[in-house]
Scaffold this motif. Structure first.
Motif, PDB file in Angstrom:
ATOM      1  N   THR A  92     -11.331  32.717   3.840  1.00 25.57           N
ATOM      2  CA  THR A  92      -9.977  32.385   3.423  1.00 25.57           C
ATOM      3  C   THR A  92      -9.843  30.883   3.217  1.00 25.57           C
ATOM      4  O   THR A  92     -10.080  30.101   4.143  1.00 25.57           O
ATOM      5  CB  THR A  92      -8.945  32.854   4.469  1.00 25.57           C
ATOM      6  N   ASP A  93      -9.479  30.492   2.000  1.00 26.72           N
ATOM      7  CA  ASP A  93      -9.174  29.097   1.679  1.00 26.72           C
ATOM      8  C   ASP A  93      -7.662  28.964   1.527  1.00 26.72           C
ATOM      9  O   ASP A  93      -7.034  29.744   0.808  1.00 26.72           O
ATOM     10  CB  ASP A  93      -9.860  28.664   0.383  1.00 26.72           C
ATOM     11  N   SER A  94      -7.092  27.958   2.213  1.00 24.16           N
ATOM     12  CA  SER A  94      -5.637  27.791   2.205  1.00 24.16           C
ATOM     13  C   SER A  94      -5.253  26.363   1.870  1.00 24.16           C
ATOM     14  O   SER A  94      -5.990  25.419   2.169  1.00 24.16           O
ATOM     15  CB  SER A  94      -5.047  28.161   3.575  1.00 24.16           C
TER      16      SER A  94
ATOM     17  N   ASP B 141       2.933   7.854   3.095  1.00 17.74           N
ATOM     18  CA  ASP B 141       2.354   8.512   1.927  1.00 17.74           C
ATOM     19  C   ASP B 141       2.791   7.829   0.638  1.00 17.74           C
ATOM     20  O   ASP B 141       3.454   8.402  -0.217  1.00 17.74           O
ATOM     21  CB  ASP B 141       2.751   9.994   1.917  1.00 17.74           C
ATOM     22  N   LEU B 142       2.364   6.591   0.496  1.00 20.63           N
ATOM     23  CA  LEU B 142       2.825   5.775  -0.625  1.00 20.63           C
ATOM     24  C   LEU B 142       2.499   6.389  -1.973  1.00 20.63           C
ATOM     25  O   LEU B 142       3.235   6.209  -2.950  1.00 20.63           O
ATOM     26  CB  LEU B 142       2.198   4.381  -0.525  1.00 20.63           C
ATOM     27  N   LEU B 143       1.385   7.140  -2.075  1.00 22.90           N
ATOM     28  CA  LEU B 143       0.983   7.725  -3.354  1.00 22.90           C
ATOM     29  C   LEU B 143       1.507   9.146  -3.541  1.00 22.90           C
ATOM     30  O   LEU B 143       1.219   9.792  -4.550  1.00 22.90           O
ATOM     31  CB  LEU B 143      -0.542   7.704  -3.475  1.00 22.90           C
ATOM     32  N   ASN B 144       2.224   9.652  -2.515  1.00 20.59           N
ATOM     33  CA  ASN B 144       2.845  10.973  -2.616  1.00 20.59           C
ATOM     34  C   ASN B 144       1.814  12.079  -2.880  1.00 20.59           C
ATOM     35  O   ASN B 144       1.982  12.916  -3.753  1.00 20.59           O
ATOM     36  CB  ASN B 144       3.909  10.976  -3.731  1.00 20.59           C
ATOM     37  N   GLU B 145       0.744  12.101  -2.078  1.00 21.62           N
ATOM     38  CA  GLU B 145      -0.336  13.070  -2.279  1.00 21.62           C
ATOM     39  C   GLU B 145      -0.600  13.937  -1.047  1.00 21.62           C
ATOM     40  O   GLU B 145      -1.606  14.634  -0.989  1.00 21.62           O
ATOM     41  CB  GLU B 145      -1.637  12.337  -2.651  1.00 21.62           C
ATOM     42  N   SER B 146       0.270  13.920  -0.070  1.00 25.03           N
ATOM     43  CA  SER B 146      -0.002  14.622   1.179  1.00 25.03           C
ATOM     44  C   SER B 146      -0.112  16.131   0.964  1.00 25.03           C
ATOM     45  O   SER B 146       0.730  16.750   0.305  1.00 25.03           O
ATOM     46  CB  SER B 146       1.107  14.341   2.195  1.00 25.03           C
ATOM     47  N   THR B 147      -1.163  16.722   1.510  1.00 26.83           N
ATOM     48  CA  THR B 147      -1.377  18.162   1.442  1.00 26.83           C
ATOM     49  C   THR B 147      -2.336  18.550   2.550  1.00 26.83           C
ATOM     50  O   THR B 147      -2.904  17.697   3.234  1.00 26.83           O
ATOM     51  CB  THR B 147      -1.928  18.595   0.070  1.00 26.83           C
ATOM     52  N   SER B 148      -2.522  19.839   2.743  1.00 29.42           N
ATOM     53  CA  SER B 148      -3.425  20.327   3.782  1.00 29.42           C
ATOM     54  C   SER B 148      -4.256  21.460   3.213  1.00 29.42           C
ATOM     55  O   SER B 148      -3.719  22.385   2.598  1.00 29.42           O
ATOM     56  CB  SER B 148      -2.619  20.840   4.992  1.00 29.42           C
ATOM     57  N   ILE B 149      -5.573  21.397   3.388  1.00 32.60           N
ATOM     58  CA  ILE B 149      -6.426  22.499   2.972  1.00 32.60           C
ATOM     59  C   ILE B 149      -7.367  22.839   4.113  1.00 32.60           C
ATOM     60  O   ILE B 149      -7.676  22.017   4.971  1.00 32.60           O
ATOM     61  CB  ILE B 149      -7.231  22.176   1.693  1.00 32.60           C
ATOM     62  N   SER B 150      -7.822  24.095   4.144  1.00 33.88           N
ATOM     63  CA  SER B 150      -8.710  24.539   5.212  1.00 33.88           C
ATOM     64  C   SER B 150      -9.507  25.745   4.753  1.00 33.88           C
ATOM     65  O   SER B 150      -9.141  26.426   3.784  1.00 33.88           O
ATOM     66  CB  SER B 150      -7.910  24.894   6.474  1.00 33.88           C
ATOM     67  N   ARG B 151     -10.581  26.020   5.444  1.00 34.63           N
ATOM     68  CA  ARG B 151     -11.387  27.219   5.232  1.00 34.63           C
ATOM     69  C   ARG B 151     -11.589  27.911   6.568  1.00 34.63           C
ATOM     70  O   ARG B 151     -11.967  27.277   7.563  1.00 34.63           O
ATOM     71  CB  ARG B 151     -12.736  26.886   4.602  1.00 34.63           C
TER      72      ARG B 151
ATOM     73  N   ARG C  34      -3.006  30.738  -0.908  1.00 34.60           N
ATOM     74  CA  ARG C  34      -4.162  31.218  -0.164  1.00 34.60           C
ATOM     75  C   ARG C  34      -5.011  32.101  -1.065  1.00 34.60           C
ATOM     76  O   ARG C  34      -4.504  32.990  -1.750  1.00 34.60           O
ATOM     77  CB  ARG C  34      -3.717  32.012   1.064  1.00 34.60           C
ATOM     78  N   LEU C  35      -6.313  31.850  -1.044  1.00 29.87           N
ATOM     79  CA  LEU C  35      -7.272  32.689  -1.749  1.00 29.87           C
ATOM     80  C   LEU C  35      -8.177  33.316  -0.704  1.00 29.87           C
ATOM     81  O   LEU C  35      -8.962  32.619  -0.051  1.00 29.87           O
ATOM     82  CB  LEU C  35      -8.087  31.882  -2.754  1.00 29.87           C
TER      83      LEU C  35
END
Length: 911
Positions: free
Chosen positions: A866-868, A848-858, A340-341
């Motif tokens: 806050t960016d997470s 998730d065949l490419l193994n790239e799952s993530t979560s971002i938000s503002r 988190r920034l």
């Protein structure tokens, strides 16, 4: 002979007098599902003449000056079998209302026409109603699959449902809460083929549904009505599966329908982030900030293990008593890794807090709710709703931080262990008395709640400012927070005429916060923490309101409106707040115009107050975060908000086009805002900021939303366009100087439903979000975030028993400070169906065949941006077996009582 001739002449004269009877004849035309038929051709024939008419928007026809007591009626409509009936009435009758005339579907005609007398979408004052049979689905489809085809509704990857820019918070079946209103429980388990109608209701509460008097902000409620031919039988479903990386899943669902009796069981265990019970209400974005550019996929952030069971019950104990309720148990463990920034605004520059956390959280919850409705007689109604919930939470978090500002920089860590118990008890009582006339009502509502939050926290803090030695602090914090609430409301409605009524109401509110905070601290590693009086507090305050109101309401065939005014004196009493009084005036106005059964305009204005929380009021400095202190303000006033909402909805029967629009504005006086004080403790340079609370004016939000859907080629292709614009004028203070944060969020979405054949379902979509934030004090904190979200869902049926499906999501982000993630998520599966009626299936899934799952938000608030970014469940494979068995024997339920019919009409759910 003359006497005989005179006698015969008199007979003819009497017969002629009978034929001259001026009678009014009216009736209503419905189909076999009890839905009114619009535009049906009605022909009435007597011995002398024939008259024709069409049924109106309510399926009603009226003939005046019928000169015979004997006549026949012929009714025809596209898609229905023609009906002819003959009637005989008393020659002296002046007015006759016929029994409803039921038309049967003409299957041959239905295959040849597109538009018939029953629209796919019906717009009512507080309800949007979809006819489920108008949307084609494959075998074994679920309610969620149906919702995804309905114009104006959005179902995200996690199963959350939104409509017209707002989250749906509860679900009901036949007007009664299902599993306590839990949305996913119904949408992800209820078979679509048992549903007759889907209704989205603006719900103002049980008392408003009975009295028709609405105030405050409504909840968006989803209601499924069950087909009468599916109201006696059962559904059984089971799934079991295993995969690599130790992944597993298992679930069982049983639903039994026996007319008014319904029994349900649901069990689930998995470590694939699949939450069947949400157990909390969905909430939309708050007015203080906005979220933009986020990507959501595959359940919650982190890795989650879930075990849950639930029971739902509904039955009529007698002709007067209906009971329904549910019990659910939920056990959940989640591990999340996140970064988190946070940009904390300062008068010069900013304080940047960059941290990385590992969190492990466990929770166990029990929830019981029950409802008993007692129709004492035709004039009296009683409803009692007790509810109990209990949750236990424990966990720990390990956070490493790097903080930089004009004062310098520091690095450190916090290790936090928590445990909490949360018992909650409550009950609601509703009584209504009708004084003979339907519009004269006396209604009483009482709500009682007692909630507790008992939490223990052990926190170890280490910090090393640049060029200095390490600082150490340990805090043992015990919070015992208890809140008791009593709300009473009395309402009396007096009819002034057939279309006008006057409503008087009184409401009493009592809220007590009884809070104990005990803190032990030490600054020396290895030593025993001792009691810290400066951070500990015993705090009790009472907030009491008395509200007096009056509403004037007019109901006409094409429009209705209401005007209201309420006055609310309030007192806030506490040892530290003192005795303070407030007076608020609540104007309210509603207007609805019904252009047709499928087009309506609604305008709603209201005001409400929001009292400060005990955290904001308690006069101590919370030093749980050793670099960011928080101090309460016992002199805070309650907030007062004014809201205006305008909504226009339209469905074109001929083209099938659907349009939803919504515009809302909210302005808050005495908004509780944050005052950020930089370097507040001169003797301790490690304390970077202190947050205080105060009241301020100038906070407002402006939100616009539209959704348009156009079907082509008999719904083989559907184009959907949706857009929103949200502007938040956030107010905050930095070093006692007012800062205005102007936050603009724009979103535009284009989606297509492509079904060229019954074997192919394709759904591509593109969404663009723009999030801009500007501040009047510190322009260096201004920012812009842009995000493209592209998705493609497909389902292809091969050789009758094979299915190949994919879901693909690509996110392209820019503007996030120090956080970069543009994941491409591809999921796919192959399914083989077998057994009679395709009751069984084997499914091989790849996630998730490419193994790239993530979560971002503002998240943007008045004093911080806050960016997470958090981890999500990544690539794995699963093989599962499912079995789906159902059996129904159609049996129509008894018609609703007059009381229930009136209440459903007020809710917008009646026919």
């Amino acid at each position: 002979m003359k006497k005989i001739i005179l006698f015969v002449f008199c007979l003819f004269a009497l017969q002629s007098l009978k034929a001259q009877t001026n009678m009014e004849v009216s009736g209503v035309v419905k189909d076999s599902t009890n839905t009114t038929v619009i535009g049906a051709a009605v022909k009435i024939a007597t011995a002398k003449d024939t008259l024709s008419a069409l049924t109106n928007l309510d399926g009603v026809f009226v003939f005046s000056n019928i000169k015979s007591s004997e006549f026949s009626i012929t009714i025809s409509a596209l898609g229905y079998q023609a009906v002819k009936k003959r009637y005989f009435f008393d020659p002296n009758s002046k007015k006759e209302v016929l029994e409803p005339i039921i038309l049967k579907n003409d299957n041959k005609m239905l295959n040849e026409v597109v538009v018939n007398g029953t629209p796919d979408v019906t717009i009512k004052e507080d309800t949007t109603e979809y006819r489920a049979g108008a949307y084609k689905l494959r075998e074994n489809a679920l309610a969620e699959d149906l919702l995804k085809k309905l114009p104006g509704l959005e179902v995200d990857r996690d199963g959350n449902v939104t409509t017209q820019g707002k989250a749906v918070t509860r679900v009901r079946i036949n007007g009664k809460d299902y599993f306590g209103g839990d949305i996913k429980t119904a949408t992800q388990n209820l078979p679509a083929d048992v549903i007759e109608k889907v209704q989205i209701v603006d719900d103002y509460g049980d008392q408003a549904n009975i009295t028709g008097v609405r105030d405050g902000e409504p909840d968006k409620v989803l209601n499924f009505t069950i087909r009468k031919d599916k109201n006696k039988g059962y559904v059984m479903k089971g799934v079991v599966g295993g995969g690599n990386e130790g992944r597993y899943q298992g679930s069982a669902y049983l639903q039994s329908f026996d007319n008014n009796r319904q029994l349900s069981f649901l069990g689930n265990f998995n470590n694939t982030n699949a939450n069947i019970f949400s157990l909390t209400s969905n909430a939309g974005a708050g007015g203080r900030g906005g979220r933009g550019g986020g990507f959501q996929q595959g359940g919650n952030d982190g890795l989650t293990n879930v075990n849950s069971i639930g029971f739902n019950y509904r039955d009529e104990w007698s002709s007067k008593v209906t009971a329904y309720g549910s019990y659910s148990f939920f056990d959940r463990n989640n591990n999340t890794t996140s970064s988190r920034l946070q940009n904390n605004l300062a008068s010069e520059g900013s304080v940047f807090n960059n941290n990385f956390s590992d969190t492990d959280a466990g929770s166990t919850s029990h929830r019981i709710n029950f409802n008993i409705e007692y129709k004492i007689d035709s004039l009296n109604y009683l409803k009692i709703t007790p509810n109990v919930s209990f949750s236990k939470n424990d966990g720990f978090s390990d956070t490493r931080f790097n903080i930089s500002s004009n004062q310098g920089s520091s690095v450190g860590s916090t290790f936090n262990t928590t445990g909490a118990l949360n018992p909650n008890y409550g009950a609601e009582i509703l009584y209504n008395h009708r004084f003979g006339a339907a519009a004269r009502n006396l209604s009483f509502n009482a709500t009682l709640n007692s909630t507790s939050n008992n939490q223990d926290q052990d926190q170890i803090y280490r910090n090393t400012p640049s060029g200095q030695i390490e600082e150490y602090q340990r805090q043992l914090i015990t919070n015992d927070n208890n809140n008791d609430n009593v709300n009473l409301r009395l309402s009396y409605s007096e009819p002034l005429s057939a279309t006008n009524n006057l409503e008087f109401n009184y409401a009493y509110g009592f809220s007590r916060a009884d809070n104990s905070r005990r803190v032990l601290t030490t600054d020396t590693e290895g030593s025993t923490p001792v009691f810290n009086a400066n951070q500990s507090n015993e705090y009790v305050f009472d907030y009491i309101t008395n509200r007096f109101g009056v509403n004037y309401r007019v109901n006409q065939k094409l429009y209705n409106y209401s005007l209201g005014l309420a006055v609310q004196p309030a007192t806030l009493t506490g040892a530290t707040t003192g005795n303070r009084s407030f007076n608020n005036i609540f104007p309210a106005a509603r207007f609805a115009y019904k252009f047709s059964r499928t087009m309506e305009l609604n305008i709603n204005y209201n005001g409400n107050t929001n009292q400060p929380s005990y955290d904001q009021l308690q006069p101590i400095t919370n030093q749980a975060n050793a670099q960011f202190y928080t101090t309460g303000n016992p002199n805070l006033n309650p907030e007062f908000s004014n809201r205006l909402n305008i909504r226009f909805n339209n469905f074109d029967m001929a083209s099938g086009n659907v349009l939803f629009t919504n515009l809302s504005y909210s302005y808050t006086n005495d908004k509780i805002v944050t005052n950020t004080i930089n370097a507040p403790v001169a003797s301790d340079p490690s304390v970077l900021q202190e947050y205080k609370y105060l009241n301020a004016d100038g906070f407002y939000t402006l939100n616009g939303f539209y959704a348009f859907s156009k079907p082509l080629a008999e719904k083989k292709y559907v184009i959907g366009v949706r857009g929103s614009a949200n502007y938040n004028n956030n107010i905050s203070f930095i070093d006692d100087v007012k800062n205005t944060g102007k936050n603009l969020i724009l979103s535009q979405r284009l989606s297509l439903q492509l079904n060229p054949t019954t074997a192919i379902e394709l759904t591509p979509a593109a969404n663009f979000t723009y999030n801009k934030n500007q501040n009047t004090i510190n322009t260096r904190a201004n920012s812009e975030v842009k995000a493209w979200s592209l998705s493609f869902d497909s389902k292809i049926y091969i050789l009758k028993t094979w299915i190949w499906g994919t879901t693909t999501d690509k996110t392209i982000n820019s503007g996030y400070g120090g956080i970069n993630a543009n994941p491409l998520i591809i999921n796919s599966y192959v399914e083989k169906q077998f057994l009679k009626g395709k009751k069984g299936s084997l499914k091989f899934q790849a996630f998730d065949l490419l193994n790239e799952s993530t979560s971002i938000s503002r998240i943007v608030t008045g004093n911080a941006i806050t960016d997470s970014q958090s981890n999500r469940l990544a690539r794995y494979f699963m093989l599962s077996f499912s079995l789906n068995i159902s059996k129904f024997a159609g049996n129509s339920t008894a018609p609703p009582s007059e009381f229930d019919r009136q209440r459903m009409n007020r809710m917008g759910g009646g026919n």
